[in-house]
Write an enzyme that holds these catalytic residues in place. Structure first.
Site, PDB file in Angstrom:
ATOM      1  N   ASN A 108       0.860 -12.738  -1.137  1.00  0.00           N
ATOM      2  CA  ASN A 108       2.354 -13.766  -2.271  1.00  0.00           C
ATOM      3  C   ASN A 108       1.720 -14.963  -2.940  1.00  0.00           C
ATOM      4  OD1 ASN A 108       4.760 -14.638  -3.557  1.00  0.00           O
ATOM      5  ND2 ASN A 108       4.703 -13.053  -3.552  1.00  0.00           N
ATOM      6  N   PRO A 148       6.886  -6.748   3.007  1.00  0.00           N
ATOM      7  CA  PRO A 148       6.511  -7.739   2.544  1.00  0.00           C
ATOM      8  C   PRO A 148       5.523  -7.135   1.222  1.00  0.00           C
ATOM      9  CG  PRO A 148       4.874  -7.732   4.688  1.00  0.00           C
ATOM     10  CD  PRO A 148       6.230  -6.477   4.328  1.00  0.00           C
ATOM     11  N   ASP A 149       5.171  -8.222   0.152  1.00  0.00           N
ATOM     12  CA  ASP A 149       4.583  -8.352  -0.542  1.00  0.00           C
ATOM     13  C   ASP A 149       2.740  -8.418  -0.655  1.00  0.00           C
ATOM     14  OD1 ASP A 149       4.095  -8.207  -3.752  1.00  0.00           O
ATOM     15  OD2 ASP A 149       4.168 -10.440  -4.099  1.00  0.00           O
ATOM     16  N   LEU A 150       2.592  -7.748   0.420  1.00  0.00           N
ATOM     17  CA  LEU A 150       0.787  -7.432   1.073  1.00  0.00           C
ATOM     18  C   LEU A 150      -0.184  -6.603   0.134  1.00  0.00           C
ATOM     19  CD1 LEU A 150       1.522  -8.740   4.631  1.00  0.00           C
ATOM     20  CD2 LEU A 150       1.056 -10.201   2.108  1.00  0.00           C
TER      21      LEU A 150
END
Length: 310
Positions: free
Chosen positions: A134, A69-71
């Site tokens: 995100n 995930p974009d974290l």
């Protein structure tokens, strides 16, 4: 030395040529249109399709290269490696989504130094607090931003650390995404521009562009002359030319290639599973010879074997 002579000027390198091209585009009448890539092949296809720049998407690298995930789970080193590969593949300006600079003040400064060395034209640094969330995620998530004075301090230090005068720093403002309103967005954008940012990316989830329009109207009343950047993922019905007419110098189609790749792979896998034979997908996928052409196989073999190019 006589007045008619001059010192020889150093040649402009490949990286600076792309940076100069990006700066020239940001000051032009037509929009600079960048498309997001998550790998080198994407960058090559973007260039072949006639776009102006490549956006190395943090979301794309996180999701496609690492299935994460974009974290802020991908490291600077991982994004840097892909960015270096992309920059070595295309002559287009490469703009890298560096999230929040991978940490705090010193991380932001190091990000500028390392990505400039990698040969990219620009980086984009946002004011989401580490670890980021995100901007497109619609679920419940706590959104916290770096204090605007602190973010300006980081950007100022980052600009001081760059070597090439042509390198571009894009400051991304997340105030509208976080629900802080137009006034807060203007305050941050102005502060970041005064700190030395070369462009401002203003992000919003408002599909009607009402919020963006309010920002643009307020921005026009400031004395700041810094180009604006749009990522219209959440207001996708507006063309690049329409956004240019509203005041955006650069438009980024950030994640469409990633999403297209996932859909194509899912459909191909389903057909292979159901039909059980490769020929079932052949009409719907690129021929092997096309892949050979894209990676310059014939030219490379000819060079290996010492053949003269035709």
């Amino acid at each position: 030395m006589g007045s008619g002579s001059s010192e020889p000027q150093p040649a402009v390198g490949r990286a600076d040529r792309s940076r100069i091209a990006l700066r020239r585009g940001l000051g032009g009448d037509a929009p600079v249109v960048a498309v997001g890539a998550h790998d080198a092949m994407g960058a090559r296809l973007i260039e072949a399709s006639g776009f102006d720049a490549v956006w190395v998407s943090g979301f794309g690298v996180s999701a496609m290269a690492h299935a994460l995930p974009d974290l802020n789970l991908t490291t600077m080193t991982e994004v840097l490696a892909m960015s270096r590969t992309v920059a070595g593949t295309t002559d287009l300006p490469v703009v890298v989504d560096c999230d929040n600079g991978f940490g705090s003040y010193s991380n932001v400064v190091r990000t500028i130094v390392e990505f400039e060395r990698a040969g990219v034209a620009a980086v984009c640094i946002e004011d989401n607090l580490f670890p980021k969330r995100n901007s497109l995620y619609a679920g419940a998530a706590r959104r916290e931003l770096v204090d605007p004075d602190e973010q300006a301090r980081r950007l100022r230090a980052a600009k001081a650390a760059q070597d090439s005068p042509h390198f571009v720093l894009v400051a991304r403002v997340e105030a509208l995404i976080a629900g802080h309103g137009v006034d807060a967005a203007i305050e941050r954008a102005t502060s970041y521009a005064e700190a030395g940012a070369d462009a401002i990316l203003i992000h919003s989830k408002d599909r009607t562009l009402t919020e963006i329009t309010e920002f643009l109207d307020a921005w026009a009343r400031t004395a700041v002359d810094v180009p604006l950047v749009a990522v219209p993922t959440l207001f996708p019905d507006f063309t690049a030319d329409e956004l240019r007419a509203k005041g955006f110098a650069m438009v980024i189609f950030a994640n469409q290639l990633m999403r297209a790749s996932v859909r194509a792979m899912e459909e191909t896998l389903a057909t292979l599973r159901d039909e059980g034979k490769p020929s079932a997908v052949d009409p719907h996928i690129a021929p092997v010879d096309h892949i050979f052409d894209l990676v310059h196989t014939q030219e490379t073999i000819a060079a290996e074997e010492g053949d003269e190019p035709t």
